[in-house]
Design a protein around this motif. Structure first.
Motif, PDB file in Angstrom:
ATOM      1  N   TYR A  80      21.147  31.211   7.676  1.00 27.32           N
ATOM      2  CA  TYR A  80      21.699  30.522   6.499  1.00 27.32           C
ATOM      3  C   TYR A  80      21.433  29.021   6.536  1.00 27.32           C
ATOM      4  O   TYR A  80      22.294  28.216   6.197  1.00 27.32           O
ATOM      5  N   ALA A 112      23.214  35.639  -4.050  1.00 31.36           N
ATOM      6  CA  ALA A 112      24.046  35.902  -2.866  1.00 31.36           C
ATOM      7  C   ALA A 112      24.527  37.354  -2.888  1.00 31.36           C
ATOM      8  O   ALA A 112      25.374  37.721  -3.694  1.00 31.36           O
ATOM      9  N   TRP A 118      25.244  39.041   3.015  1.00 34.78           N
ATOM     10  CA  TRP A 118      25.552  37.620   2.882  1.00 34.78           C
ATOM     11  C   TRP A 118      26.874  37.253   3.541  1.00 34.78           C
ATOM     12  O   TRP A 118      27.943  37.682   3.108  1.00 34.78           O
ATOM     13  N   SER A 238      20.918  35.867   1.772  1.00 37.93           N
ATOM     14  CA  SER A 238      20.801  35.646   3.215  1.00 37.93           C
ATOM     15  C   SER A 238      19.445  35.076   3.594  1.00 37.93           C
ATOM     16  O   SER A 238      19.335  34.206   4.448  1.00 37.93           O
TER      17      SER A 238
END
Length: 430
Positions: A80, A112, A118, A238
């Motif tokens: 991230y 997302a 995520w 991600s």
């Protein structure tokens, strides 16, 4: 657990292939190699690990210190970095903030996939359920903007298809619209001027052209976003590492700032633990440092950088030629484990005691759901025996966990330990 490819015993590389070892023999070899490496000087033992709980990470650090070496490198393929960079630029927080999604009345995601990969899909799926449920005769709406349909997108009230990398233009266009509606008037002048400068050129026509979103859907997104009482906007997914990923998330953060200056839907205290993962630049620098021949023993805990990092970086060549004696604590023969000198499989999560904190102020307890099928040791026990040997005052990793929670004031004794196991979690209050 039942995978037929699971490695059931330690394997030692020899000229003619792999030779099986007993678990005690493999641990003895590891201890011997680590002791010799420590005698050769500082930082001769290095480690790369996946994200683990606070207690196990502490044991890794103590063991490496015993071997005169520094803390392990934490490797996570989805680190991230775009989200962390954007948070640093806008909030001054080099980390992964959590969101009070359940309190929003309108949710927009620009890729997302919070129900899949995520940050914390289990946690956010529960929050989304609350946000999307009928409350007082109303329910929250969820719009998903992305070039493709995902599982998260399938749960949206509306999917807005855009061109790849078109999310940046959309977020900047919405930012410009928010400013033109006077939503930034309560912000400090220097911040307001900076936002206006960033978004000034993103007119409606330009946004529609760059994003590929139809004018009707763009207007619908605008109308719902600016009508909502408590809107929340999420950034990319991600793997958001494209050329516009950081720009998109910076614009998303600024849009949230304009729409919710008090950040009522942001939780800066409950940050996601995966933020401890090293940045890609740190990971590449680590492997580059191995070329100097500065390591005698390399420990790998459930990581596969040969697969996860692009081949052009040369990580595979480094591990083949410069990694010293390489030990992989893996139960499967992946691309990186295949290069190891010793494979030492350890107990899987369903077979061991442990703890893990997905967010900073909470720890979830793990306990065995079954007996060991292969006799593989617990990873914490391996480190206790090889790093401390007869000197250890703690008999096993379960006792180590218990002592850590006592020392941190998280539990008050055996009764607190039993209650923690019953609840499945502990809240950290400091």
């Amino acid at each position: 657990v039942y995978n037929p490819d699971r490695i059931n015993s330690p394997l030692l590389r020899e000229k003619n292939g792999w030779r099986p070892l007993s678990f005690p023999a493999a641990e003895a070899l590891l201890k011997d190699r680590a002791t010799k490496a420590a005698r050769n000087g500082q930082n001769r033992v290095r480690m790369v690990t996946e994200v683990v709980g606070k207690s196990l990470m502490g044991l890794f650090a103590q063991s490496l210190e015993q071997w005169k070496s520094g803390r392990p490198l934490v490797f996570e393929p989805y680190a991230y970095e775009s989200l962390r960079t954007a948070n640093q630029k806008v909030f001054g927080v080099d980390g992964l903030i959590s969101y009070r999604m359940e309190e929003a009345d309108f949710l927009v995601s620009f890729g997302a996939d919070f129900m899949e990969t995520w940050l914390s899909p289990v946690g956010y799926a529960e929050k989304f359920k609350q946000m999307h449920a009928l409350r007082h005769g109303e329910k929250g709406l969820f719009f998903h903007v992305s070039p493709y349909q995902s599982l998260t997108c399938a749960n949206a009230d509306l999917w807005i298809s855009c061109k790849p990398e078109g999310e940046a233009a959309l977020t900047l266009g919405l930012l410009k619209e928010a400013v033109s509606l006077g939503r930034s008037e309560n912000l400090p002048e220097e911040i307001r001027d900076a936002i206006e400068d960033v978004a000034a050129s993103y007119t409606r026509d330009k946004v529609i052209q760059l994003s590929g979103v139809s004018p009707e859907l763009y207007e619908k997104l605008k109308a719902h976003l600016f009508k909502a009482r408590k809107p929340l906007v999420l950034g990319t997914g991600s793997g958001g590492s494209g050329i516009n990923a950081v720009i998109t998330i910076v614009a998303v953060n600024l849009l949230n700032l304009v729409l919710d200056p008090d950040f009522t839907l942001f939780d800066f205290d409950k940050r996601h633990r995966v933020e401890m993962a090293a940045r890609r630049s740190e990971v590449l620098a680590f492997f580059k440092s191995l070329k100097q021949g500065a390591v005698d023993l390399l420990l790998l805990n459930n990581v596969n950088p040969v697969y996860a990092i692009p081949p052009a970086t040369g990580v595979r060549a480094v591990l083949e030629k410069h990694a010293g004696f390489m030990v992989s604590f893996s139960s499967f023969m992946d691309e990186t484990t295949a290069l190891a000198d010793l494979i030492l499989p350890v107990a899987l999560p369903l077979e061991t005691w442990d703890e893990y904190g997905g967010i900073q102020d909470m720890v979830s307890t793990l306990q065995p759901a079954m007996g060991s099928l292969t006799g593989a040791p617990v990873l914490g026990d391996v480190f206790l025996r090889t790093a401390f040997g007869e000197e250890q005052a703690i008999k096993n990793y379960k006792a180590y966990l218990y002592e850590q929670l006592i020392n941190q004031g998280r539990i008050g004794g055996q009764g607190g330990w039993i209650k923690a196991l019953q609840k499945g979690c502990l809240l950290y209050t400091s």
